[in-house]
Write a protein that holds these residues in place. Sequence first.
Motif, PDB file in Angstrom:
ATOM      1  N   LEU A 102       0.895  -1.161   0.037  1.00  0.00           N
ATOM      2  CA  LEU A 102       0.355   0.019   0.049  1.00  0.00           C
ATOM      3  C   LEU A 102       0.841   1.345  -0.076  1.00  0.00           C
ATOM      4  O   LEU A 102       0.182   2.380  -0.142  1.00  0.00           O
ATOM      5  N   TYR A 103       2.075   1.344   0.274  1.00  0.00           N
ATOM      6  CA  TYR A 103       3.161   2.158   0.371  1.00  0.00           C
ATOM      7  C   TYR A 103       3.782   2.295  -0.943  1.00  0.00           C
ATOM      8  O   TYR A 103       4.281   1.121  -1.493  1.00  0.00           O
ATOM      9  N   PRO A 104       4.593   3.147  -1.179  1.00  0.00           N
ATOM     10  CA  PRO A 104       5.693   3.466  -2.273  1.00  0.00           C
ATOM     11  C   PRO A 104       6.658   2.968  -1.990  1.00  0.00           C
ATOM     12  O   PRO A 104       7.832   3.620  -1.672  1.00  0.00           O
ATOM     13  N   ILE A 105       7.066   1.848  -1.754  1.00  0.00           N
ATOM     14  CA  ILE A 105       8.297   0.862  -1.444  1.00  0.00           C
ATOM     15  C   ILE A 105       8.908   0.262  -2.746  1.00  0.00           C
ATOM     16  O   ILE A 105       8.117  -0.069  -3.595  1.00  0.00           O
ATOM     17  N   ALA A 106       9.927   0.066  -2.689  1.00  0.00           N
ATOM     18  CA  ALA A 106      10.780  -0.466  -3.858  1.00  0.00           C
ATOM     19  C   ALA A 106      10.831  -1.985  -3.937  1.00  0.00           C
ATOM     20  O   ALA A 106      10.752  -2.759  -4.583  1.00  0.00           O
ATOM     21  N   GLY A 107      10.563  -2.499  -2.496  1.00  0.00           N
ATOM     22  CA  GLY A 107      10.347  -3.980  -2.587  1.00  0.00           C
ATOM     23  C   GLY A 107      10.445  -4.572  -1.001  1.00  0.00           C
ATOM     24  O   GLY A 107      10.448  -3.643  -0.055  1.00  0.00           O
ATOM     25  N   PHE A 108      10.099  -5.752  -0.786  1.00  0.00           N
ATOM     26  CA  PHE A 108      10.173  -6.344   0.375  1.00  0.00           C
ATOM     27  C   PHE A 108      11.117  -7.678   0.545  1.00  0.00           C
ATOM     28  O   PHE A 108      10.966  -8.366  -0.432  1.00  0.00           O
ATOM     29  N   LEU A 109      12.363  -7.335   1.280  1.00  0.00           N
ATOM     30  CA  LEU A 109      13.449  -8.115   1.670  1.00  0.00           C
ATOM     31  C   LEU A 109      13.339  -8.954   2.718  1.00  0.00           C
ATOM     32  O   LEU A 109      13.013  -8.322   3.937  1.00  0.00           O
ATOM     33  N   THR A 110      13.530 -10.088   2.820  1.00  0.00           N
ATOM     34  CA  THR A 110      13.586 -11.079   3.749  1.00  0.00           C
ATOM     35  C   THR A 110      14.869 -11.129   4.481  1.00  0.00           C
ATOM     36  O   THR A 110      15.913 -11.291   3.792  1.00  0.00           O
ATOM     37  N   LYS A 111      15.160 -10.899   5.493  1.00  0.00           N
ATOM     38  CA  LYS A 111      16.329 -10.949   6.622  1.00  0.00           C
ATOM     39  C   LYS A 111      16.511 -12.547   6.485  1.00  0.00           C
ATOM     40  O   LYS A 111      15.899 -13.466   6.558  1.00  0.00           O
ATOM     41  N   PRO A 112      17.793 -12.907   6.601  1.00  0.00           N
ATOM     42  CA  PRO A 112      19.072 -11.965   6.553  1.00  0.00           C
ATOM     43  C   PRO A 112      19.514 -11.264   4.977  1.00  0.00           C
ATOM     44  O   PRO A 112      19.166 -12.056   4.083  1.00  0.00           O
ATOM     45  N   LEU A 113      19.747 -10.305   5.050  1.00  0.00           N
ATOM     46  CA  LEU A 113      20.495  -9.672   3.736  1.00  0.00           C
ATOM     47  C   LEU A 113      21.639 -10.161   3.594  1.00  0.00           C
ATOM     48  O   LEU A 113      22.412 -10.489   4.213  1.00  0.00           O
ATOM     49  N   THR A 114      21.711 -10.125   2.064  1.00  0.00           N
ATOM     50  CA  THR A 114      23.164 -10.602   1.531  1.00  0.00           C
ATOM     51  C   THR A 114      23.653  -9.579   0.463  1.00  0.00           C
ATOM     52  O   THR A 114      23.295  -8.715   0.236  1.00  0.00           O
ATOM     53  N   LYS A 115      25.143  -9.752   0.385  1.00  0.00           N
ATOM     54  CA  LYS A 115      25.824  -8.937  -0.393  1.00  0.00           C
ATOM     55  C   LYS A 115      25.166  -9.105  -1.805  1.00  0.00           C
ATOM     56  O   LYS A 115      25.053  -7.994  -2.566  1.00  0.00           O
TER      57      LYS A 115
END
Length: 123
Positions: A102-115
Amino acid sequence: MIVDDDENWIFVSKLLLKRVGLQNGIITAKNGLEAFTKLQDLASAGDKKLPDLILLDIRMPVMDGFGFLEKTTKTDPIDLSQTKVYICSSSLNPGDKEKAALYPIAGFLTKPLTKEVLQGILG
């Protein structure tokens, strides 16, 4: 900008950002309200540029990620149209992804984040 109440996550995220070449100007905040205040200060300074990237947790005390998104999308002079906002969460709740859409986001990332994920979103 990294917005998360977990100091370990902030530390790891900063390391990853540095590994992909973004070592300068990393701003951190422990909750949505602190992040909002920092953005407001940058926007009111006039000559300061808002962050190119915001990594935003959902679940935080004081103001959560959704509260941050709600407040920033309705507040002048904060203009995040040139900022990529990614929600970074360990949540597996489909309702969180639906609400995030519903918001102007670029995406939804699941933790953990990787390089590799960071390199992918930075192009």
